[in-house]
Design an enzyme around this catalytic site. Sequence first.
Site, PDB file in Angstrom:
ATOM      1  N   GLN A 110       4.966   9.207  -1.265  1.00 31.72           N
ATOM      2  CA  GLN A 110       6.201   9.770  -1.835  1.00 31.72           C
ATOM      3  C   GLN A 110       6.345   9.397  -3.316  1.00 31.72           C
ATOM      4  OE1 GLN A 110      10.718   9.570  -0.451  1.00 31.72           O
ATOM      5  NE2 GLN A 110      10.192   7.671  -1.501  1.00 31.72           N
ATOM      6  N   ASP A 155     -10.003   2.021  -2.218  1.00 38.24           N
ATOM      7  CA  ASP A 155      -9.216   1.479  -1.118  1.00 38.24           C
ATOM      8  C   ASP A 155      -8.814   0.047  -1.465  1.00 38.24           C
ATOM      9  OD1 ASP A 155      -8.467   0.392   1.507  1.00 38.24           O
ATOM     10  OD2 ASP A 155      -9.389   2.205   2.320  1.00 38.24           O
ATOM     11  N   LEU A 204       1.270   1.246  -6.126  1.00 37.95           N
ATOM     12  CA  LEU A 204       2.213   1.767  -5.128  1.00 37.95           C
ATOM     13  C   LEU A 204       1.587   1.839  -3.740  1.00 37.95           C
ATOM     14  CD1 LEU A 204       3.836   4.690  -7.176  1.00 37.95           C
ATOM     15  CD2 LEU A 204       4.291   2.248  -7.249  1.00 37.95           C
ATOM     16  N   SER A 244       9.642  -5.097  -2.689  1.00 37.18           N
ATOM     17  CA  SER A 244      10.586  -4.432  -1.780  1.00 37.18           C
ATOM     18  C   SER A 244      11.809  -5.292  -1.459  1.00 37.18           C
ATOM     19  CB  SER A 244       9.854  -4.115  -0.467  1.00 37.18           C
ATOM     20  OG  SER A 244      10.783  -3.756   0.536  1.00 37.18           O
ATOM     21  N   GLU A 247      13.059  -5.384   1.264  1.00 38.45           N
ATOM     22  CA  GLU A 247      12.811  -5.926   2.603  1.00 38.45           C
ATOM     23  C   GLU A 247      12.488  -7.425   2.535  1.00 38.45           C
ATOM     24  OE1 GLU A 247      13.200  -4.102   5.361  1.00 38.45           O
ATOM     25  OE2 GLU A 247      12.232  -5.360   6.865  1.00 38.45           O
ATOM     26  N   TYR A 301       5.568  -6.781   7.358  1.00 37.75           N
ATOM     27  CA  TYR A 301       5.541  -6.028   6.093  1.00 37.75           C
ATOM     28  C   TYR A 301       6.183  -6.847   4.977  1.00 37.75           C
ATOM     29  CZ  TYR A 301       7.176  -2.643   2.594  1.00 37.75           C
ATOM     30  OH  TYR A 301       7.475  -2.006   1.411  1.00 37.75           O
ATOM     31  N   LYS A 347       4.551  -8.210   1.539  1.00 37.83           N
ATOM     32  CA  LYS A 347       5.098  -7.852   0.214  1.00 37.83           C
ATOM     33  C   LYS A 347       5.454  -9.111  -0.578  1.00 37.83           C
ATOM     34  CE  LYS A 347       5.163  -3.371  -0.495  1.00 37.83           C
ATOM     35  NZ  LYS A 347       4.450  -2.758  -1.618  1.00 37.83           N
TER      36      LYS A 347
END
Length: 332
Positions: free
Chosen positions: A12, A57, A79, A124, A126, A147, A151
Amino acid sequence: MRSALVTGVNGQDGSYLAELLLSKGYRVIGLVRRTAAENPYSRVNHLLPRLKLVEGDLLDAGSLIRALELAEPDEVYNLAAQSFVGVSFREPVATADITGVGTLRLLEAVRQVAPHARFYQASSSEMFGNVAAPQNEISPFRPRSPYAVAKLFAHASCITYRESYGMYVACGILFNHESPRRGAEFVTRKISLAVAAIARQEQRTLTLGSLDARRDWGWAPEYVDVMHRMLQMDRPEDFVVGTGVAHSVKDFCQAAFEAAGLDWREHVVQDPELMRPAEVFDLRADSSKARELLNWEPSMDLKDIASAMVRHDLGLSQETAGGPVWPRGLAR
Ligand code: NAP
Ligand code: G4F
């Protein structure tokens, strides 16, 4: 001509950022990983061939070095990530390797190949977990998902490289941001796609997990703008970025169903299976620093976002092929 390497370019944010940088005259190289999908680069097809793609990758250090040698970037935007919190509980090690150690691989590759490039890291909200809202740059981090742990490792690695090697590394601690390009597994897009299907009478119900969790939802194109602004500062700093307003999942349901003339209470059901092993309940940004130093101001509220996403999924606005729905007031 300035040159930028964007990892996760087909995500996105990557797709909006590539559009923004191309519109500013950058040479943009996007890192994509090999996939067997039939239309693998669907979010950026409309930007080709102005956007150059390079295979690589985050799991493969050699591929990152090759991409950097090819791109010779002035700016690197990291990103790429396994970005879905729900999956991180089921695939914690892969998430740590991609989202956490993958960032370190890229940082080290940049240090070796392009040490003068400016580096943006997609950190993030989060990472805050259940720390009291609003959260800002000095709030503590209490991650509650694999996650978030990954991060936070990436975030701390970035600060370490900045402080140890004097590299220009800046982390954007971004709160949730949405758009018609949001992946279908995230709650806002899951809702907007379901609303459209219900309006077309193809489906009757939408099954969700927690309806009470609160998020600070903003509009993705405005958030890629802030990434670019961050790398234009004289010195690298970290910024919290969000609207400052939080809503519950229930509120988003209400706004999205109303955008199609429907009542969410007639269609939404809950399934405990969709509850996460640990939930983050209340994320709301205090972005005073970004507003002041980056002159950044979000303009889309919850209703605007829900309505733009539902309109897109009803086929009433064409977004991906014809360029993004740039929000009011955003200078391109
Ligand atoms: P997204 O749509 O999930 O995009 C992530 C991209 O990363 C995808 O293009 C994916 O490639 C790529 N990727 C995954 N694993 C990779 C690997 N091993 N090597 C190379 N590329 C890989 O995420 P987003 O919403 O645009 O978010 C962008 C970044 O911001 C992510 O790091 C996310 O964690 C972070 N973030 C997002 C938000 C938000 O609300 N959107 C808020 C805070 C932080 P494929 O296309 O091949 O799957
Ligand atoms: O849309 P979500 O999956 O986003 P979440 O977990 O907040 O993570 C997103 O934002 C982070 C920034 O804070 C990013 F770092 C991350 O990469 C990602 O972009 O879930 C939002 C909320 C959660 O509380 C979740 O439990 O919605 C709740 N929810 C309720 N039912 C659901 C569902 N989430 C999903 N995905 N699917 C459901 O059915």
